[in-house]
Design a protein around this motif. Structure first.
Motif, PDB file in Angstrom:
ATOM      1  N   GLU A   1       0.830  -1.206   0.000  1.00 37.73           N
ATOM      2  CA  GLU A   1       0.000   0.000   0.000  1.00 37.73           C
ATOM      3  C   GLU A   1       0.868   1.262   0.000  1.00 37.73           C
ATOM      4  O   GLU A   1       0.566   2.225  -0.707  1.00 37.73           O
ATOM      5  CB  GLU A   1      -0.946   0.007   1.198  1.00 37.73           C
ATOM      6  N   GLN A   2       1.941   1.268   0.744  1.00 37.30           N
ATOM      7  CA  GLN A   2       2.849   2.408   0.721  1.00 37.30           C
ATOM      8  C   GLN A   2       3.445   2.588  -0.671  1.00 37.30           C
ATOM      9  O   GLN A   2       3.504   3.713  -1.188  1.00 37.30           O
ATOM     10  CB  GLN A   2       3.975   2.221   1.733  1.00 37.30           C
ATOM     11  N   ARG A   3       3.892   1.501  -1.270  1.00 36.12           N
ATOM     12  CA  ARG A   3       4.462   1.586  -2.622  1.00 36.12           C
ATOM     13  C   ARG A   3       3.419   2.074  -3.617  1.00 36.12           C
ATOM     14  O   ARG A   3       3.727   2.907  -4.483  1.00 36.12           O
ATOM     15  CB  ARG A   3       5.016   0.224  -3.050  1.00 36.12           C
ATOM     16  N   ARG A   4       2.196   1.588  -3.507  1.00 38.55           N
ATOM     17  CA  ARG A   4       1.128   2.024  -4.416  1.00 38.55           C
ATOM     18  C   ARG A   4       0.895   3.524  -4.306  1.00 38.55           C
ATOM     19  O   ARG A   4       0.829   4.236  -5.314  1.00 38.55           O
ATOM     20  CB  ARG A   4      -0.173   1.277  -4.122  1.00 38.55           C
ATOM     21  N   ARG A   5       0.798   4.017  -3.100  1.00 37.84           N
ATOM     22  CA  ARG A   5       0.550   5.442  -2.900  1.00 37.84           C
ATOM     23  C   ARG A   5       1.699   6.293  -3.433  1.00 37.84           C
ATOM     24  O   ARG A   5       1.463   7.332  -4.053  1.00 37.84           O
ATOM     25  CB  ARG A   5       0.329   5.729  -1.418  1.00 37.84           C
ATOM     26  N   LEU A   6       2.902   5.854  -3.182  1.00 34.99           N
ATOM     27  CA  LEU A   6       4.047   6.599  -3.697  1.00 34.99           C
ATOM     28  C   LEU A   6       4.097   6.559  -5.225  1.00 34.99           C
ATOM     29  O   LEU A   6       4.395   7.568  -5.866  1.00 34.99           O
ATOM     30  CB  LEU A   6       5.342   6.073  -3.084  1.00 34.99           C
ATOM     31  N   ARG A   7       3.783   5.395  -5.806  1.00 34.80           N
ATOM     32  CA  ARG A   7       3.739   5.302  -7.277  1.00 34.80           C
ATOM     33  C   ARG A   7       2.714   6.280  -7.836  1.00 34.80           C
ATOM     34  O   ARG A   7       2.943   6.893  -8.889  1.00 34.80           O
ATOM     35  CB  ARG A   7       3.374   3.882  -7.711  1.00 34.80           C
TER      36      ARG A   7
END
Length: 87
Positions: A70-76
């Protein structure tokens, strides 16, 4: 708690397995970008509300593989990519 989640799913960042500090820095980065900043301009020393958002961003980019999905998704969604080694 369900009512709070309905109003703001991020009201309790620990429920997403990250810290309040990380949530604030993410929100500040989003504010900078919404205000016209470019990711390339947000380096260490770039602050908002007294927080070094650029330093936080550099750490996120370096450690992107260690973050949860979820963190990676938001940053992407903000356009953040993993730092290139050696830079």
């Amino acid at each position: 708690m369900k009512k709070l989640a309905a109003l703001d799913p991020d009201w309790n960042p620990r429920g997403h397995a990250w810290t309040v500090d990380s949530q604030w820095h993410y929100a500040y980065l989003a504010q900078l970008l919404a205000g016209g900043a470019r990711l390339a301009d947000v380096g260490p020393g770039v602050t908002l509300h007294g927080e070094d958002v650029g330093r936080w961003l550099a750490t996120q980019r370096r450690d992107l593989g260690k973050l949860n999905e979820e963190q990676r998704r938001r940053l992407r969604e903000l356009g953040v990519k993993k730092a290139v080694q050696g830079r």
